[in-house]
Scaffold this motif. Structure first.
Motif, mmCIF file in Angstrom:
data_model
loop_
_atom_site.group_PDB
_atom_site.id
_atom_site.type_symbol
_atom_site.label_atom_id
_atom_site.label_comp_id
_atom_site.label_asym_id
_atom_site.label_seq_id
_atom_site.Cartn_x
_atom_site.Cartn_y
_atom_site.Cartn_z
ATOM 1 N N ILE A 236 -5.500 -6.477 -6.976
ATOM 2 C CA ILE A 236 -6.786 -5.823 -6.706
ATOM 3 C C ILE A 236 -7.875 -6.889 -6.619
ATOM 4 C CG2 ILE A 236 -8.490 -4.160 -7.557
ATOM 5 C CD1 ILE A 236 -6.169 -2.798 -9.084
ATOM 6 N N GLU A 237 -7.805 -7.857 -7.506
ATOM 7 C CA GLU A 237 -8.841 -8.903 -7.535
ATOM 8 C C GLU A 237 -8.937 -9.618 -6.191
ATOM 9 O OE1 GLU A 237 -9.100 -11.796 -10.948
ATOM 10 O OE2 GLU A 237 -8.801 -13.218 -9.317
ATOM 11 N N TRP A 238 -7.798 -9.989 -5.628
ATOM 12 C CA TRP A 238 -7.850 -10.718 -4.354
ATOM 13 C C TRP A 238 -8.444 -9.838 -3.248
ATOM 14 C CZ3 TRP A 238 -5.810 -10.132 0.549
ATOM 15 C CH2 TRP A 238 -6.121 -11.182 1.424
ATOM 16 N N LEU A 239 -8.042 -8.547 -3.244
ATOM 17 C CA LEU A 239 -8.587 -7.635 -2.216
ATOM 18 C C LEU A 239 -10.111 -7.541 -2.327
ATOM 19 C CD1 LEU A 239 -6.754 -4.228 -1.809
ATOM 20 C CD2 LEU A 239 -6.878 -6.129 -0.207
ATOM 21 N N VAL A 240 -10.578 -7.334 -3.565
ATOM 22 C CA VAL A 240 -12.019 -7.154 -3.767
ATOM 23 C C VAL A 240 -12.750 -8.458 -3.441
ATOM 24 C CG1 VAL A 240 -13.802 -6.677 -5.506
ATOM 25 C CG2 VAL A 240 -11.715 -5.290 -5.441
ATOM 26 N N ALA A 241 -12.210 -9.573 -3.905
ATOM 27 C CA ALA A 241 -12.856 -10.874 -3.649
ATOM 28 C C ALA A 241 -12.905 -11.163 -2.150
ATOM 29 C CB ALA A 241 -12.108 -11.984 -4.377
ATOM 30 N N SER A 242 -11.954 -10.595 -1.393
ATOM 31 C CA SER A 242 -11.914 -10.846 0.052
ATOM 32 C C SER A 242 -12.648 -9.783 0.856
ATOM 33 C CB SER A 242 -10.452 -10.933 0.524
ATOM 34 O OG SER A 242 -9.750 -11.878 -0.249
ATOM 35 N N GLY A 243 -13.277 -8.821 0.148
ATOM 36 C CA GLY A 243 -14.137 -7.839 0.837
ATOM 37 C C GLY A 243 -13.413 -6.597 1.329
ATOM 38 N N PHE A 244 -12.250 -6.274 0.728
ATOM 39 C CA PHE A 244 -11.501 -5.098 1.197
ATOM 40 C C PHE A 244 -11.509 -3.963 0.179
ATOM 41 C CE2 PHE A 244 -10.029 -8.640 3.703
ATOM 42 C CZ PHE A 244 -10.106 -8.114 4.979
ATOM 43 N N ASP A 245 -12.636 -3.830 -0.541
ATOM 44 C CA ASP A 245 -12.749 -2.767 -1.548
ATOM 45 C C ASP A 245 -12.514 -1.392 -0.923
ATOM 46 O OD1 ASP A 245 -14.488 -4.986 -1.598
ATOM 47 O OD2 ASP A 245 -15.619 -4.166 -3.277
ATOM 48 N N ALA A 246 -13.046 -1.196 0.311
ATOM 49 C CA ALA A 246 -12.968 0.129 0.934
ATOM 50 C C ALA A 246 -11.508 0.497 1.208
ATOM 51 C CB ALA A 246 -13.776 0.153 2.226
ATOM 52 N N PHE A 247 -10.723 -0.489 1.617
ATOM 53 C CA PHE A 247 -9.295 -0.244 1.862
ATOM 54 C C PHE A 247 -8.614 0.194 0.559
ATOM 55 C CE2 PHE A 247 -5.025 -2.229 1.448
ATOM 56 C CZ PHE A 247 -4.335 -1.340 2.243
ATOM 57 N N TRP A 248 -8.931 -0.519 -0.513
ATOM 58 C CA TRP A 248 -8.328 -0.205 -1.822
ATOM 59 C C TRP A 248 -8.698 1.205 -2.260
ATOM 60 C CZ3 TRP A 248 -5.504 0.292 -5.793
ATOM 61 C CH2 TRP A 248 -6.019 0.591 -7.033
ATOM 62 N N GLN A 249 -9.978 1.578 -2.102
ATOM 63 C CA GLN A 249 -10.421 2.922 -2.490
ATOM 64 C C GLN A 249 -9.713 3.983 -1.640
ATOM 65 O OE1 GLN A 249 -11.868 3.645 -5.070
ATOM 66 N NE2 GLN A 249 -12.965 1.804 -5.707
ATOM 67 N N ALA A 250 -9.512 3.679 -0.360
ATOM 68 C CA ALA A 250 -8.839 4.639 0.522
ATOM 69 C C ALA A 250 -7.374 4.821 0.103
ATOM 70 C CB ALA A 250 -8.935 4.173 1.977
ATOM 71 N N GLU A 251 -6.746 3.734 -0.310
ATOM 72 C CA GLU A 251 -5.352 3.828 -0.787
ATOM 73 C C GLU A 251 -5.287 4.734 -2.008
ATOM 74 O OE1 GLU A 251 -2.202 2.063 0.327
ATOM 75 O OE2 GLU A 251 -3.560 2.556 1.933
ATOM 76 N N ARG A 252 -6.268 4.553 -2.878
ATOM 77 C CA ARG A 252 -6.316 5.351 -4.103
ATOM 78 C C ARG A 252 -6.543 6.823 -3.778
ATOM 79 N NH1 ARG A 252 -9.031 3.943 -9.818
ATOM 80 N NH2 ARG A 252 -7.153 4.618 -10.898
ATOM 81 N N ALA A 253 -7.507 7.058 -2.875
ATOM 82 C CA ALA A 253 -7.835 8.443 -2.499
ATOM 83 C C ALA A 253 -6.632 9.120 -1.832
ATOM 84 C CB ALA A 253 -9.044 8.446 -1.567
ATOM 85 N N ALA A 254 -5.820 8.327 -1.124
ATOM 86 C CA ALA A 254 -4.646 8.892 -0.440
ATOM 87 C C ALA A 254 -3.485 9.123 -1.423
ATOM 88 C CB ALA A 254 -4.208 7.966 0.687
ATOM 89 N N GLY A 255 -3.679 8.745 -2.699
ATOM 90 C CA GLY A 255 -2.635 8.966 -3.708
ATOM 91 C C GLY A 255 -1.489 7.975 -3.607
ATOM 92 N N ARG A 256 -1.735 6.852 -2.925
ATOM 93 C CA ARG A 256 -0.645 5.878 -2.741
ATOM 94 C C ARG A 256 -0.681 4.753 -3.771
ATOM 95 N NH1 ARG A 256 -1.064 6.464 3.220
ATOM 96 N NH2 ARG A 256 -2.774 4.989 3.201
ATOM 97 N N ALA A 257 -1.749 4.697 -4.608
ATOM 98 C CA ALA A 257 -1.913 3.547 -5.501
ATOM 99 C C ALA A 257 -1.583 3.909 -6.948
ATOM 100 C CB ALA A 257 -3.348 3.030 -5.421
ATOM 101 N N VAL A 258 -0.808 3.061 -7.599
ATOM 102 C CA VAL A 258 -0.536 3.199 -9.039
ATOM 103 C C VAL A 258 -1.127 1.974 -9.717
ATOM 104 C CG1 VAL A 258 1.268 3.270 -10.804
ATOM 105 C CG2 VAL A 258 1.659 4.376 -8.599
ATOM 106 N N VAL A 259 -1.922 2.185 -10.774
ATOM 107 C CA VAL A 259 -2.470 1.056 -11.524
ATOM 108 C C VAL A 259 -1.800 1.040 -12.889
ATOM 109 C CG1 VAL A 259 -4.554 -0.043 -12.425
ATOM 110 C CG2 VAL A 259 -4.657 1.296 -10.319
ATOM 111 N N PRO A 260 -1.029 -0.010 -13.203
ATOM 112 C CA PRO A 260 -0.290 -0.006 -14.461
ATOM 113 C C PRO A 260 -1.192 -0.154 -15.687
ATOM 114 C CG PRO A 260 0.132 -2.040 -13.236
ATOM 115 C CD PRO A 260 -0.800 -1.222 -12.416
ATOM 116 N N LYS A 261 -0.677 0.345 -16.834
ATOM 117 C CA LYS A 261 -1.401 0.207 -18.110
ATOM 118 C C LYS A 261 -0.486 -0.516 -19.088
ATOM 119 C CE LYS A 261 -2.166 4.609 -18.773
ATOM 120 N NZ LYS A 261 -2.550 5.867 -19.383
#
Ligand code: GSH
Length: 264
Positions: A236-261
């Protein structure tokens, strides 16, 4: 030397982290049982050992170790010979530096820009504009630094170490993401890659990957998750640092993203 009880490595034939750990275990001559923890049938058992549900996990009797770098450190403590960390503190720091860059930067970039090429996921969309180019820039910076770090030596720290074993499993992915490593630009990396491929532990590793690819993806089937993608911190850090936050949010909204705990 420890007793003869067989260790269990919660493994996966394709993960660069498990491949690194397996090569260390093979180099040290440690016997182990391998379980493909990412196969859907084994995921619940893996999660009981590691709430992040990530491989590798090493189980040695009553000791459970998660995180590949920590597993390598444990193996070096218990089975010091042959060492995978150089003797001098200066070179040990160098070895840890390259292991960290491999685990945290190379993995992140290669993961983020290769989703569309995975044999497990059949994505119908295309990468967001500029993602591949941003990835190539980071990967080229890595190759420039790695080529310089190799200098005139056969291996990054002079003799074979965790630095080489951590970087090596990522190398084939450069071609997969459209950035083949070329002798004209990175001659030392190309020569090092050839040298690595002649080592017994590397040949065994490549054989495991080749055979698993044929076994696991034959007959158009796959034992793995086919839609959701695990996005851990560095990715996630590399995506955000490279300016692709919107892509990451869209992945999350589409239910395709799992964030481990890390804790249940
Ligand atoms: N920082 C961890 C990273 C481990 C990791 O990301 N493993 C991936 C495989 S490459 C995983 O298990 N992902 C869970 C999944 O894909 O379901 C380590 O060094 O061990």
């Amino acid at each position: 030397m420890k007793g003869d009880a067989v260790l269990t490595l919660w493994d996966n034939p394709f993960s660069p982290f498990t491949r690194k750990v397996r090569m260390v275990m093979d180099l040290k001559g440690i016997a182990y049982r391998s379980v493909d923890g990412l196969a859907l049938d084994h995921l619940a058992a893996l999660r009981a050992l590691n709430p992040r549900a990530e491989v590798p996990v090493l189980v040695d009797g009553d000791v459970t170790v998660v995180e590949s770098a920590e597993i390598v450190a444990y193996l070096e403590d218990v089975w010091p010979e042959p060492p995978v960390f150089p003797e001098s503190p200066r070179l040990r720091a160098k070895a840890r530096h390259w292991q960290r860059l491999a685990d945290r930067v190379l993995d992140a970039v290669l993961h983020d820009i290769s989703l569309w090429a995975w044999p497990t996921h059949r994505r119908r969309d295309a990468p967001p504009a500029g993602l591949l180019e941003a990835g190539h820039r980071t990967l080229e910076a890595f190759l420039d630094q790695f080529d310089a770090a190799l200098g005139d030596g056969d291996y990054v720290c002079g003799t074979l170490s965790i630095a080489d074993l951590a970087v090596f499993p990522h190398v084939p992915s450069f071609r997969l993401v459209g950035l083949p490593i070329e002798a004209a630009r990175h001659p030392r990396v190309v020569a090092w890659d050839r040298r690595m491929r002649r080592l017994d532990v590397v040949r065994k590793d490549l054989d495991v990957v080749r055979r698993a690819a044929a076994e696991k993806f034959g007959a158009n089937a796959s034992p793995y998750e086919g839609e959701k993608v695990v996005w851990r911190g560095d990715r996630i850090e590399w995506l955000v640092a490279s300016g692709f936050d919107a892509f990451w949010q869209a992945e999350r909204a589409a239910g395709r993203a799992v964030v481990p705990k890390s804790l249940p």
